[in-house]
Design a protein around this motif. Structure first.
Motif, PDB file in Angstrom:
ATOM      1  N   ALA A 197       0.821  -1.208   0.000  1.00 20.41           N
ATOM      2  CA  ALA A 197       0.000   0.000   0.000  1.00 20.41           C
ATOM      3  C   ALA A 197       0.858   1.262   0.000  1.00 20.41           C
ATOM      4  O   ALA A 197       0.807   2.075  -0.931  1.00 20.41           O
ATOM      5  CB  ALA A 197      -0.951  -0.015   1.195  1.00 20.41           C
ATOM      6  N   VAL A 198       1.658   1.447   1.053  1.00 17.69           N
ATOM      7  CA  VAL A 198       2.470   2.652   1.184  1.00 17.69           C
ATOM      8  C   VAL A 198       3.847   2.260   1.702  1.00 17.69           C
ATOM      9  O   VAL A 198       3.970   1.364   2.539  1.00 17.69           O
ATOM     10  CB  VAL A 198       1.840   3.683   2.148  1.00 17.69           C
ATOM     11  N   THR A 199       4.857   2.964   1.214  1.00 16.30           N
ATOM     12  CA  THR A 199       6.228   2.754   1.677  1.00 16.30           C
ATOM     13  C   THR A 199       6.844   4.101   2.003  1.00 16.30           C
ATOM     14  O   THR A 199       6.723   5.044   1.220  1.00 16.30           O
ATOM     15  CB  THR A 199       7.077   2.067   0.595  1.00 16.30           C
ATOM     16  N   PHE A 200       7.486   4.192   3.157  1.00  6.58           N
ATOM     17  CA  PHE A 200       8.321   5.355   3.454  1.00  6.58           C
ATOM     18  C   PHE A 200       9.743   5.082   2.983  1.00  6.58           C
ATOM     19  O   PHE A 200      10.249   3.959   3.111  1.00  6.58           O
ATOM     20  CB  PHE A 200       8.354   5.654   4.960  1.00  6.58           C
ATOM     21  N   MET A 201      10.398   6.125   2.453  1.00  8.90           N
ATOM     22  CA  MET A 201      11.795   5.997   2.075  1.00  8.90           C
ATOM     23  C   MET A 201      12.671   5.927   3.330  1.00  8.90           C
ATOM     24  O   MET A 201      12.337   6.486   4.370  1.00  8.90           O
ATOM     25  CB  MET A 201      12.217   7.179   1.198  1.00  8.90           C
ATOM     26  N   GLU A 202      13.807   5.256   3.198  1.00 10.08           N
ATOM     27  CA  GLU A 202      14.656   5.032   4.369  1.00 10.08           C
ATOM     28  C   GLU A 202      15.143   6.316   5.033  1.00 10.08           C
ATOM     29  O   GLU A 202      15.193   6.373   6.272  1.00 10.08           O
ATOM     30  CB  GLU A 202      15.828   4.135   3.988  1.00 10.08           C
ATOM     31  N   PRO A 203      15.524   7.368   4.293  1.00  9.56           N
ATOM     32  CA  PRO A 203      15.920   8.594   4.996  1.00  9.56           C
ATOM     33  C   PRO A 203      14.801   9.173   5.861  1.00  9.56           C
ATOM     34  O   PRO A 203      15.074   9.734   6.931  1.00  9.56           O
ATOM     35  CB  PRO A 203      16.303   9.542   3.851  1.00  9.56           C
ATOM     36  N   VAL A 204      13.546   9.040   5.418  1.00  9.90           N
ATOM     37  CA  VAL A 204      12.412   9.513   6.221  1.00  9.90           C
ATOM     38  C   VAL A 204      12.253   8.632   7.465  1.00  9.90           C
ATOM     39  O   VAL A 204      11.979   9.135   8.565  1.00  9.90           O
ATOM     40  CB  VAL A 204      11.120   9.505   5.388  1.00  9.90           C
ATOM     41  N   ILE A 205      12.435   7.328   7.297  1.00  8.05           N
ATOM     42  CA  ILE A 205      12.323   6.409   8.430  1.00  8.05           C
ATOM     43  C   ILE A 205      13.324   6.782   9.516  1.00  8.05           C
ATOM     44  O   ILE A 205      12.987   6.831  10.709  1.00  8.05           O
ATOM     45  CB  ILE A 205      12.545   4.959   7.956  1.00  8.05           C
ATOM     46  N   ALA A 206      14.561   7.071   9.103  1.00 12.78           N
ATOM     47  CA  ALA A 206      15.594   7.441  10.078  1.00 12.78           C
ATOM     48  C   ALA A 206      15.304   8.800  10.709  1.00 12.78           C
ATOM     49  O   ALA A 206      15.393   8.961  11.935  1.00 12.78           O
ATOM     50  CB  ALA A 206      16.966   7.442   9.405  1.00 12.78           C
ATOM     51  N   ARG A 207      14.929   9.774   9.888  1.00 13.85           N
ATOM     52  CA  ARG A 207      14.697  11.137  10.396  1.00 13.85           C
ATOM     53  C   ARG A 207      13.540  11.197  11.373  1.00 13.85           C
ATOM     54  O   ARG A 207      13.591  11.895  12.394  1.00 13.85           O
ATOM     55  CB  ARG A 207      14.442  12.071   9.206  1.00 13.85           C
ATOM     56  N   GLU A 208      12.486  10.456  11.084  1.00 16.12           N
ATOM     57  CA  GLU A 208      11.279  10.514  11.906  1.00 16.12           C
ATOM     58  C   GLU A 208      11.225   9.409  12.969  1.00 16.12           C
ATOM     59  O   GLU A 208      10.227   9.307  13.684  1.00 16.12           O
ATOM     60  CB  GLU A 208      10.042  10.394  10.999  1.00 16.12           C
ATOM     61  N   HIS A 209      12.283   8.601  13.069  1.00 19.55           N
ATOM     62  CA  HIS A 209      12.349   7.518  14.066  1.00 19.55           C
ATOM     63  C   HIS A 209      11.118   6.600  13.962  1.00 19.55           C
ATOM     64  O   HIS A 209      10.485   6.254  14.962  1.00 19.55           O
ATOM     65  CB  HIS A 209      12.462   8.097  15.485  1.00 19.55           C
ATOM     66  N   LEU A 210      10.827   6.172  12.731  1.00 21.55           N
ATOM     67  CA  LEU A 210       9.572   5.449  12.500  1.00 21.55           C
ATOM     68  C   LEU A 210       9.603   4.011  13.004  1.00 21.55           C
ATOM     69  O   LEU A 210       8.543   3.438  13.273  1.00 21.55           O
ATOM     70  CB  LEU A 210       9.224   5.484  11.008  1.00 21.55           C
ATOM     71  N   LEU A 211      10.779   3.415  13.125  1.00 19.74           N
ATOM     72  CA  LEU A 211      10.826   2.061  13.658  1.00 19.74           C
ATOM     73  C   LEU A 211      10.398   2.031  15.128  1.00 19.74           C
ATOM     74  O   LEU A 211       9.906   1.009  15.608  1.00 19.74           O
ATOM     75  CB  LEU A 211      12.226   1.460  13.499  1.00 19.74           C
ATOM     76  N   PRO A 255      11.275  -0.155   4.727  1.00 24.24           N
ATOM     77  CA  PRO A 255      12.381  -0.962   4.210  1.00 24.24           C
ATOM     78  C   PRO A 255      13.679  -0.717   4.968  1.00 24.24           C
ATOM     79  O   PRO A 255      13.926   0.378   5.492  1.00 24.24           O
ATOM     80  CB  PRO A 255      12.493  -0.514   2.749  1.00 24.24           C
ATOM     81  N   THR A 256      14.505  -1.748   5.011  1.00 21.69           N
ATOM     82  CA  THR A 256      15.839  -1.642   5.605  1.00 21.69           C
ATOM     83  C   THR A 256      16.899  -2.057   4.592  1.00 21.69           C
ATOM     84  O   THR A 256      17.974  -2.489   4.967  1.00 21.69           O
ATOM     85  CB  THR A 256      15.953  -2.521   6.868  1.00 21.69           C
ATOM     86  N   VAL A 257      16.591  -1.931   3.330  1.00 21.54           N
ATOM     87  CA  VAL A 257      17.507  -2.315   2.260  1.00 21.54           C
ATOM     88  C   VAL A 257      18.680  -1.332   2.228  1.00 21.54           C
ATOM     89  O   VAL A 257      18.524  -0.142   2.528  1.00 21.54           O
ATOM     90  CB  VAL A 257      16.761  -2.356   0.908  1.00 21.54           C
ATOM     91  N   ALA A 258      19.867  -1.847   1.871  1.00 20.64           N
ATOM     92  CA  ALA A 258      21.085  -1.036   1.953  1.00 20.64           C
ATOM     93  C   ALA A 258      21.297  -0.145   0.731  1.00 20.64           C
ATOM     94  O   ALA A 258      22.236   0.660   0.703  1.00 20.64           O
ATOM     95  CB  ALA A 258      22.297  -1.948   2.140  1.00 20.64           C
TER      96      ALA A 258
END
Length: 388
Positions: A197-211, A255-258
């Motif tokens: 459905a929806v994916t956040f990009m990894e830089p957004v995940i890190a910046r917003e502490h989404l994990l 995602p946590t892809v490198a």
């Protein structure tokens, strides 16, 4: 001689008058397999070949298909995709590409090995991708419920409906919209080739502490594309806003892809078929807009309730990943196992797409896998449960 030229001119004039014009509107049926739109093309009069309609990709063809056409590709370069790796690619020109009554001439394709994606995608055949070039040429209306595409010459397209119109902008030929998910606003692609459905990009995940923000979540392979698998987490988001649309409880990939597409710093995220298949969706590139119509009733789209990612593999299904603390993990299924039967039905008699639907059945449903591990077979029952 003069009379001959006059006769030839007359024949050409009559032919021009009576030659059929390009159809203003055509409809094309499609198959919807594992949340992907599959259309059937004829290439140089041969086929049909199975192509995925992917608004996030340009024309791509498998090398086996190029060989079957008696063609040879040229050049050598590397390309990236959704996975972290790179793939070798080349180019080929195909003289005739027919989609239903539409024929496009002298089309250039990227040639890249798609076999690993086919095994992971549950598609019985996967000969290529058809995407941005088609969307640029026609207004494309996707009726997900009827499994029908309507292609309209932009010069003949007029919209009078009551759907929600969302402006789009383009980057690299890919449509992007302004959207927000759970209060995080930005630019999102709209990708018919993305099954989630929806994916956040990894830089957004890190910046917003989404994990830390999203729980419960499961760790799993979340997809497979050029460049390999896409590891990450799947969770349940709350509200996606696209223009005036409000989509409740969409599945969210973290995602946590490198490397690869999901590490982009120019995008906030991607919107895939887990959202778009709730609507009849029109891509109108000429007027830089999407049109969302006929929304489905609100409901949570189900996700796999076993914790397994299975790939096609010979006469069975290969276990590519097992989510921790899932029913599959509790039952003792492990990465590398081979599933040779499901509920007593041999794997070669059922499709991976069907198995994935079974694994989305209601919580409490029991599923029995026959697992081959190092030549020893055993029946492994498990009970499905909500994971996100």
């Amino acid at each position: 001689m003069k009379k001959a030229w006059c006769a030839l001119w007359l024949v050409l004039m009559i032919a021009a008058i009576w030659a059929p014009a390009r159809a203003a509107v055509v409809t094309i049926p499609f198959d919807f397999i594992d949340s992907r739109i599959v259309v059937h093309l004829k290439l140089n009069g041969k086929g049909p070949y199975a192509f995925v309609l992917d608004s996030g990709a340009s024309y791509t063809v498998a090398p086996q298909t190029v060989t079957a056409l008696g063609l040879r590709s040229t050049g050598s370069f590397s390309i990236g995709g959704t996975g972290a790796g790179r793939a070798r690619a080349s180019r080929v020109k195909i003289a005739s590409v027919a989609l239903g009554p539409i024929t496009m001439s002298d089309q250039s394709f990227t040639v890249v090995d798609l076999d690993d994606i086919r095994k992971a995608s549950a598609l019985p055949a996967f000969d290529g991708l058809i995407g941005t070039e088609l969307f640029a040429r026609y207004v494309v209306r996707i009726d997900y419920r009827a499994h029908v595409l309507t292609l309209t010459d932009p010069a003949h397209y007029v919209y009078h409906g009551a759907g929600t119109i969302v402006p789009i902008v383009f980057a690299d030929g890919i449509p992007r919209v302004a959207a927000s998910l759970d209060g995080i606003a930005g630019t999102f692609t709209v990708d018919t080739g993305d099954r989630l459905a929806v994916t956040f990009m990894e830089p957004v995940i890190a910046r917003e502490h989404l994990l830390e923000r999203y729980s419960p979540r499961i760790e799993a392979i979340t997809g497979w594309g050029i460049g390999g698998a896409v590891p990450g987490y799947v969770a349940r988001a709350h509200d996606l806003h696209v223009g005036a649309l409000d989509v409740k409880d969409p599945l969210l990939r973290l995602p946590t892809v490198a490397g690869g597409f999901f590490t982009s710093r120019r995008l906030t995220g991607s919107i895939g078929t887990g959202v778009t298949d709730r609507f009849t969706l029109t891509f109108d590139y000429e007027r830089k807009r999407l049109i969302f119509e006929d929304p489905a009733p609100d409901g949570r789209d189900p996700y796999d309730r076993s914790g397994l990612w299975l790939n096609q593999g010979g006469d069975g299904f290969e276990v590519a990943s097992v989510a921790p603390q899932s029913p599959a993990a509790a039952a003792g299924i492990a990465t590398g196992d081979r599933v040779v039967a499901v509920n007593g039905i041999p794997a070669h008699e059922i499709s991976l797409a069907d198995v994935r639907l079974w694994l989305r059945a209601d919580p409490g449903t029991r599923v029995t896998f026959t697992v081959d591990r190092a030549g020893a077979r055993t029946d492994v029952p498990l009970t499905l449960q909500d994971l996100v």
